[in-house]
Design an enzyme around this catalytic site. Sequence first.
Site, PDB file in Angstrom:
ATOM      1  CE  LYS A   1     -76.444  55.466  -5.030  1.00  0.00           C
ATOM      2  NZ  LYS A   1     -75.210  55.948  -5.664  1.00  0.00           N
TER       3      LYS A   1
ATOM      4  CB  CYS B   1     -77.798  59.924  -9.437  1.00  0.00           C
ATOM      5  SG  CYS B   1     -76.740  58.837 -10.355  1.00  0.00           S
TER       6      CYS B   1
HETATM    7  N1  SAJ Z   1     -75.324  70.266 -11.425  1.00  0.00           N
HETATM    8  C1  SAJ Z   1     -75.548  71.614 -11.161  1.00  0.00           C
HETATM    9  N2  SAJ Z   1     -74.725  72.254 -10.282  1.00  0.00           N
HETATM   10  C2  SAJ Z   1     -73.696  71.602  -9.666  1.00  0.00           C
HETATM   11  C3  SAJ Z   1     -73.489  70.224  -9.940  1.00  0.00           C
HETATM   12  C4  SAJ Z   1     -74.308  69.583 -10.823  1.00  0.00           C
HETATM   13  O1  SAJ Z   1     -76.460  72.230 -11.705  1.00  0.00           O
HETATM   14  O2  SAJ Z   1     -72.980  72.231  -8.882  1.00  0.00           O
HETATM   15  C5  SAJ Z   1     -76.222  69.566 -12.341  1.00  0.00           C
HETATM   16  C6  SAJ Z   1     -75.497  68.991 -13.538  1.00  0.00           C
HETATM   17  O3  SAJ Z   1     -75.491  69.909 -14.608  1.00  0.00           O
HETATM   18  C7  SAJ Z   1     -76.357  67.781 -13.874  1.00  0.00           C
HETATM   19  C8  SAJ Z   1     -76.915  67.336 -12.517  1.00  0.00           C
HETATM   20  O4  SAJ Z   1     -76.768  68.462 -11.639  1.00  0.00           O
HETATM   21  O5  SAJ Z   1     -77.428  68.139 -14.706  1.00  0.00           O
HETATM   22  C9  SAJ Z   1     -76.234  66.115 -11.903  1.00  0.00           C
HETATM   23  O6  SAJ Z   1     -74.869  66.384 -11.899  1.00  0.00           O
HETATM   24  P1  SAJ Z   1     -73.866  65.425 -11.044  1.00  0.00           P
HETATM   25  O7  SAJ Z   1     -72.508  66.055 -11.140  1.00  0.00           O
HETATM   26  O8  SAJ Z   1     -74.429  65.155  -9.721  1.00  0.00           O
HETATM   27  O9  SAJ Z   1     -73.773  64.095 -11.931  1.00  0.00           O
HETATM   28  P2  SAJ Z   1     -74.508  62.712 -11.699  1.00  0.00           P
HETATM   29  O10 SAJ Z   1     -75.972  62.850 -11.749  1.00  0.00           O
HETATM   30  O11 SAJ Z   1     -73.851  61.760 -12.640  1.00  0.00           O
HETATM   31  O12 SAJ Z   1     -74.162  62.322 -10.190  1.00  0.00           O
HETATM   32  C10 SAJ Z   1     -73.250  61.281  -9.905  1.00  0.00           C
HETATM   33  C11 SAJ Z   1     -73.647  60.715  -8.573  1.00  0.00           C
HETATM   34  N3  SAJ Z   1     -72.837  59.540  -8.328  1.00  0.00           N
HETATM   35  C12 SAJ Z   1     -73.458  58.383  -7.992  1.00  0.00           C
HETATM   36  O13 SAJ Z   1     -74.666  58.285  -7.882  1.00  0.00           O
HETATM   37  C13 SAJ Z   1     -72.567  57.240  -7.766  1.00  0.00           C
HETATM   38  C14 SAJ Z   1     -73.391  61.718  -7.473  1.00  0.00           C
HETATM   39  O14 SAJ Z   1     -73.579  61.075  -6.190  1.00  0.00           O
HETATM   40  C15 SAJ Z   1     -71.981  62.236  -7.527  1.00  0.00           C
HETATM   41  O15 SAJ Z   1     -71.792  63.223  -6.513  1.00  0.00           O
HETATM   42  C16 SAJ Z   1     -71.764  62.876  -8.890  1.00  0.00           C
HETATM   43  O16 SAJ Z   1     -71.928  61.839  -9.879  1.00  0.00           O
HETATM   44  C17 SAJ Z   1     -70.344  63.423  -8.986  1.00  0.00           C
HETATM   45  O17 SAJ Z   1     -69.906  64.011  -7.976  1.00  0.00           O
HETATM   46  O18 SAJ Z   1     -69.758  63.296 -10.053  1.00  0.00           O
END
Ligand code: SAJ
Length: 477
Positions: free
Chosen positions: A232, A290
Amino acid sequence: MTEDLSSLLSRRGPIRTVGVVGMGYVGIPAAVLFAAAPAFTRVYGFQRASPSSGYKVEMLNRGESPLKGEEPDLPELLNSVVAQQKFQCTSDFSKIADCDAVTLAIQTPFSNPKDLIPDFSALFDGLRQVGRQISPGALVVLESTITPGTTTGVARQILEQESGMRAGHDFALAHAPERVMVGRLLQNIREYDRIVGGIDEASTARAVELYSPVLTKGRIIPMTATAAEVTKTTENTFRDLQIAAVNQLALYCEAMGINVYDVRDGVASLEGEGVTRAILWPGAGVGGHCLTKDTYHLERGVKVLGGRLDYPAGKESLFVLARQINDFMPRHMFTLTREGLERAGKKVEGARIAILGWAFLANSDDARNTPSELFRDLAIEAGATVTVHDSWVEVYPGVAIGHDLEAVVGGADAVVVFAGHDLYTSIQPAELKRLCGKNHPVIVDGRNIIDPDRFIAEGFVYKGIGRGDKNGHALNG
Ligand code: SAJ
């Protein structure tokens, strides 16, 4: 000879009554899906009667979900399991004694984001409650994201102390980390593969029996409890690492005067059988609950589990370095803003800077650990007046969140895009320039959502993450 756990479990019979401790965005969908499964006859949702969230008990028993935002199928399913009397929310934790299986879905936030130490107090309280009530042959499962070593360590100790029983002998113990994302809670639980890790084989098997009935497309991936904890924390650590890699590339492309998105397209084209580069998107920073913490859970796990780690002496881990690169990006946004203002013959001190986007994610109201906050602090420290717009975020402690875009950007010397909200993609250069009322307003694009040429043509000073091809453009007008 004392009966072993497997025979105790088979004597107890199949899991019929399930308890879920913690009625939040992880516990509620889990409880509803257990209740909807024909395999189980009764599900209790345990919620402390605390001033802040005790109201959920009545609300859930009326079949109403306390969760904000759209959650497809959840309201209907909750209503149906309440009507069938298969689900009941209660603050009477003594009912745990009737449960064949109890899961804990209690969040483990940072007590203080600055020192990155998780606050396990609520989870430990839940474990003490469960330990006091479980009966022999029960299964206890931790769903919260925890530091590797917690299930076989402090969680086991608390449960054994409170129950007077022994894990792996008198009750089963496992970790099955949640992978839910707001907006698709039920779908994630049903369709994602489920990592299930027991402290021993019998515990793993019992946890597989608990989770199998709620999966549709997803399959169970059994392993040890510690491997489940590492899985995880690693899945988010790796995502953070992927983002850091492309953020580092973006900084390089700016320095080399090229467009990182051209490079990204080129690299991403390398697809094929077993070949991928999985290149993500550079941006203004990484927020959320996360990716900002799970790396440190993993790092602490290596220390907690204390085995000999053979790694270059004195070198920071790749994962911590990735965190530092991502946390640098708001600082880089500040540098781009300062350089843009200098191009327009201004200083940060005394400038009016408008931040577009306080949420950490595009088109979301979630502002936990938002990268915008560090940028705002830096700008205020340097003597700027900062306004913030975000039509998704209602309020945020200590920060005035504006919901009228014209008012927030009115008179701004610089407009800085931090969240990729759809609203911002339709901003027209001429209109924005009129609102700013400046000859050469600055626009800094942290999420690659505006067209540089249109703003440059209107007389803006443009700066963008990774846009080495545009950041030194000639001024128009
Ligand atoms: N971000 C970037 N570049 C990217 C992707 C994200 O800068 O290519 C930034 C986003 O702007 C944000 C942060 O990273 O500030 C996190 O983005 P995220 O898409 O990872 O969203 P989270 O934090 O909600 O991550 C969750 C996590 N899910 C769980 O913990 C169950 C992550 O494991 C998932 O991969 C992600 O959602 C997802 O894919 O939606």
